[in-house]
Motif scaffolding. Structure first.
Motif, PDB file in Angstrom:
ATOM      1  N   ASN A   1      -8.726   2.385   3.170  1.00  0.00           N
ATOM      2  CA  ASN A   1      -7.978   3.228   4.105  1.00  0.00           C
ATOM      3  C   ASN A   1      -7.205   4.295   3.317  1.00  0.00           C
ATOM      4  OD1 ASN A   1      -6.247   4.391   5.946  1.00  0.00           O
ATOM      5  ND2 ASN A   1      -5.446   2.456   6.762  1.00  0.00           N
ATOM      6  N   ASP A   2      -7.726   5.515   3.313  1.00  0.00           N
ATOM      7  CA  ASP A   2      -7.113   6.614   2.544  1.00  0.00           C
ATOM      8  C   ASP A   2      -5.647   6.848   2.885  1.00  0.00           C
ATOM      9  OD1 ASP A   2      -9.418   7.163   1.220  1.00  0.00           O
ATOM     10  OD2 ASP A   2      -9.825   9.079   2.205  1.00  0.00           O
ATOM     11  N   HIS A   3      -5.224   6.462   4.096  1.00  0.00           N
ATOM     12  CA  HIS A   3      -3.859   6.744   4.534  1.00  0.00           C
ATOM     13  C   HIS A   3      -2.834   5.722   4.029  1.00  0.00           C
ATOM     14  CE1 HIS A   3      -5.794   9.806   6.858  1.00  0.00           C
ATOM     15  NE2 HIS A   3      -4.633  10.233   7.306  1.00  0.00           N
ATOM     16  N   VAL A   4      -3.294   4.716   3.314  1.00  0.00           N
ATOM     17  CA  VAL A   4      -2.357   3.753   2.709  1.00  0.00           C
ATOM     18  C   VAL A   4      -2.196   4.123   1.242  1.00  0.00           C
ATOM     19  CG1 VAL A   4      -1.937   1.338   2.114  1.00  0.00           C
ATOM     20  CG2 VAL A   4      -2.933   1.930   4.337  1.00  0.00           C
ATOM     21  N   MET A   5      -0.994   4.565   0.887  1.00  0.00           N
ATOM     22  CA  MET A   5      -0.731   4.995  -0.491  1.00  0.00           C
ATOM     23  C   MET A   5       0.487   4.235  -1.020  1.00  0.00           C
ATOM     24  SD  MET A   5      -1.910   8.929  -0.740  1.00  0.00           S
ATOM     25  CE  MET A   5      -2.383   8.606  -2.424  1.00  0.00           C
ATOM     26  N   THR A   6       0.352   3.695  -2.232  1.00  0.00           N
ATOM     27  CA  THR A   6       1.369   2.787  -2.768  1.00  0.00           C
ATOM     28  C   THR A   6       1.767   3.174  -4.185  1.00  0.00           C
ATOM     29  OG1 THR A   6       0.695   0.965  -1.337  1.00  0.00           O
ATOM     30  CG2 THR A   6       1.755   0.359  -3.411  1.00  0.00           C
ATOM     31  N   PHE A   7       3.059   3.319  -4.376  1.00  0.00           N
ATOM     32  CA  PHE A   7       3.599   3.490  -5.727  1.00  0.00           C
ATOM     33  C   PHE A   7       3.810   2.111  -6.348  1.00  0.00           C
ATOM     34  CE2 PHE A   7       5.327   7.242  -3.496  1.00  0.00           C
ATOM     35  CZ  PHE A   7       5.026   8.254  -4.398  1.00  0.00           C
ATOM     36  N   ILE A   8       3.413   1.945  -7.597  1.00  0.00           N
ATOM     37  CA  ILE A   8       3.825   0.771  -8.376  1.00  0.00           C
ATOM     38  C   ILE A   8       4.572   1.308  -9.590  1.00  0.00           C
ATOM     39  CG2 ILE A   8       3.136  -1.334  -9.581  1.00  0.00           C
ATOM     40  CD1 ILE A   8       0.667  -1.487  -7.821  1.00  0.00           C
ATOM     41  N   GLU A   9       5.828   0.926  -9.681  1.00  0.00           N
ATOM     42  CA  GLU A   9       6.715   1.503 -10.697  1.00  0.00           C
ATOM     43  C   GLU A   9       7.344   0.393 -11.538  1.00  0.00           C
ATOM     44  OE1 GLU A   9       8.359   4.048  -6.859  1.00  0.00           O
ATOM     45  OE2 GLU A   9       9.770   3.502  -8.433  1.00  0.00           O
ATOM     46  N   GLU A  10       7.489   0.629 -12.819  1.00  0.00           N
ATOM     47  CA  GLU A  10       8.208  -0.313 -13.689  1.00  0.00           C
ATOM     48  C   GLU A  10       9.390   0.415 -14.317  1.00  0.00           C
ATOM     49  OE1 GLU A  10       4.966  -3.352 -15.519  1.00  0.00           O
ATOM     50  OE2 GLU A  10       4.698  -1.255 -16.086  1.00  0.00           O
ATOM     51  N   TRP A  11      10.560  -0.195 -14.167  1.00  0.00           N
ATOM     52  CA  TRP A  11      11.811   0.386 -14.671  1.00  0.00           C
ATOM     53  C   TRP A  11      12.488  -0.615 -15.610  1.00  0.00           C
ATOM     54  CZ3 TRP A  11      13.019   5.398 -13.476  1.00  0.00           C
ATOM     55  CH2 TRP A  11      12.288   5.978 -12.426  1.00  0.00           C
ATOM     56  N   GLU A  12      13.194  -0.090 -16.597  1.00  0.00           N
ATOM     57  CA  GLU A  12      13.825  -0.966 -17.588  1.00  0.00           C
ATOM     58  C   GLU A  12      14.845  -1.914 -16.966  1.00  0.00           C
ATOM     59  OE1 GLU A  12      15.429   1.252 -20.871  1.00  0.00           O
ATOM     60  OE2 GLU A  12      13.428   1.861 -21.523  1.00  0.00           O
ATOM     61  N   ASP A  13      15.639  -1.401 -16.011  1.00  0.00           N
ATOM     62  CA  ASP A  13      16.710  -2.209 -15.408  1.00  0.00           C
ATOM     63  C   ASP A  13      17.182  -1.550 -14.106  1.00  0.00           C
ATOM     64  OD1 ASP A  13      18.186   0.014 -16.305  1.00  0.00           O
ATOM     65  OD2 ASP A  13      18.649  -0.997 -18.192  1.00  0.00           O
ATOM     66  N   MET A  14      18.109  -2.222 -13.417  1.00  0.00           N
ATOM     67  CA  MET A  14      18.610  -1.711 -12.127  1.00  0.00           C
ATOM     68  C   MET A  14      19.356  -0.388 -12.304  1.00  0.00           C
ATOM     69  SD  MET A  14      17.705  -3.033  -9.329  1.00  0.00           S
ATOM     70  CE  MET A  14      18.887  -2.242  -8.244  1.00  0.00           C
ATOM     71  N   GLU A  15      19.995  -0.197 -13.436  1.00  0.00           N
ATOM     72  CA  GLU A  15      20.709   1.056 -13.690  1.00  0.00           C
ATOM     73  C   GLU A  15      19.723   2.242 -13.638  1.00  0.00           C
ATOM     74  OE1 GLU A  15      21.248  -1.817 -15.438  1.00  0.00           O
ATOM     75  OE2 GLU A  15      23.131  -2.097 -14.356  1.00  0.00           O
ATOM     76  N   SER A  16      18.544   2.047 -14.230  1.00  0.00           N
ATOM     77  CA  SER A  16      17.525   3.101 -14.212  1.00  0.00           C
ATOM     78  C   SER A  16      17.049   3.384 -12.790  1.00  0.00           C
ATOM     79  CB  SER A  16      16.305   2.695 -15.044  1.00  0.00           C
ATOM     80  OG  SER A  16      16.675   2.163 -16.273  1.00  0.00           O
ATOM     81  N   VAL A  17      16.872   2.311 -11.997  1.00  0.00           N
ATOM     82  CA  VAL A  17      16.429   2.471 -10.600  1.00  0.00           C
ATOM     83  C   VAL A  17      17.483   3.246  -9.812  1.00  0.00           C
ATOM     84  CG1 VAL A  17      15.872   1.235  -8.459  1.00  0.00           C
ATOM     85  CG2 VAL A  17      15.027   0.364 -10.655  1.00  0.00           C
ATOM     86  N   GLU A  18      18.746   2.868 -10.013  1.00  0.00           N
ATOM     87  CA  GLU A  18      19.832   3.538  -9.274  1.00  0.00           C
ATOM     88  C   GLU A  18      19.962   5.009  -9.680  1.00  0.00           C
ATOM     89  OE1 GLU A  18      23.050   0.832 -10.021  1.00  0.00           O
ATOM     90  OE2 GLU A  18      22.156  -0.694  -8.713  1.00  0.00           O
ATOM     91  N   ALA A  19      19.789   5.288 -10.972  1.00  0.00           N
ATOM     92  CA  ALA A  19      19.846   6.678 -11.435  1.00  0.00           C
ATOM     93  C   ALA A  19      18.675   7.483 -10.845  1.00  0.00           C
ATOM     94  CB  ALA A  19      19.810   6.724 -12.959  1.00  0.00           C
ATOM     95  N   HIS A  20      17.497   6.834 -10.784  1.00  0.00           N
ATOM     96  CA  HIS A  20      16.302   7.463 -10.189  1.00  0.00           C
ATOM     97  C   HIS A  20      16.563   7.872  -8.739  1.00  0.00           C
ATOM     98  CE1 HIS A  20      12.171   7.982  -8.870  1.00  0.00           C
ATOM     99  NE2 HIS A  20      12.213   6.910  -8.106  1.00  0.00           N
ATOM    100  N   GLN A  21      17.237   6.989  -8.012  1.00  0.00           N
ATOM    101  CA  GLN A  21      17.480   7.249  -6.584  1.00  0.00           C
ATOM    102  C   GLN A  21      18.519   8.341  -6.344  1.00  0.00           C
ATOM    103  OE1 GLN A  21      18.189   3.220  -5.293  1.00  0.00           O
ATOM    104  NE2 GLN A  21      16.007   2.803  -4.981  1.00  0.00           N
TER     105      GLN A  21
END
Lengths: 95, 95
Positions: free
Chosen positions: A46-66
């Protein structure tokens, strides 16, 4: 390490717009501090299903990303192009 | 390459049994021909959400995996331990 799986079910007729926004997210996020991998996948059935898979060092990196300009600019636009059943999950590695 | 995301929402009281079956799947699947990576993750906000992220060389490897003794033995047992809203998606890399 934090692994994020963010699955979008893109609305009919909106796939090309979604892909352009997603591509910009991939290119800019990969350059961020704490980003280990940031990949975009498409459902083989299904071409309309698109998924990011991301790896981040820690929650601080995720929060900075957001808080980045590209996240704050592109993510609300992408949300408007996908069905509400889309979902994002944050994982720790079990084994 | 094929990437599989298989998300299980494990029923209350069944997590330890599920984990033991999943651990055996991880150990045996990693030894299979065509298996690039085979990881098991746990939702950081909900211990009962457990997700395999697997990378396989091609569809032939995936199909051979689904016919192995450990797949045919463990997967039906794991299905009985999870909620029906659990899901598996096969992806190709987009970017």
């Amino acid at each position: 390490m934090i692994t994020i799986v963010a699955k979008s079910i893109v609305k009919e007729g909106k796939l090309e717009t979604f892909k352009a926004l997603a591509q910009e997210m991939v290119e800019k996020s990969r350059k961020e501090k704490g980003c280990i991998t940031y990949q975009l996948y498409q459902d083989i059935h299904n071409d309309h299903v698109m998924t990011f898979i991301e790896e981040w060092e820690d929650m601080e990196s995720v929060e900075a990303h957001q808080k980045t300009e590209h996240f704050e600019k592109n993510v609300p636009k992408m949300k408007a192009l996908r069905h509400p059943s889309s979902e994002m999950t944050l994982y720790k590695k079990y084994i």
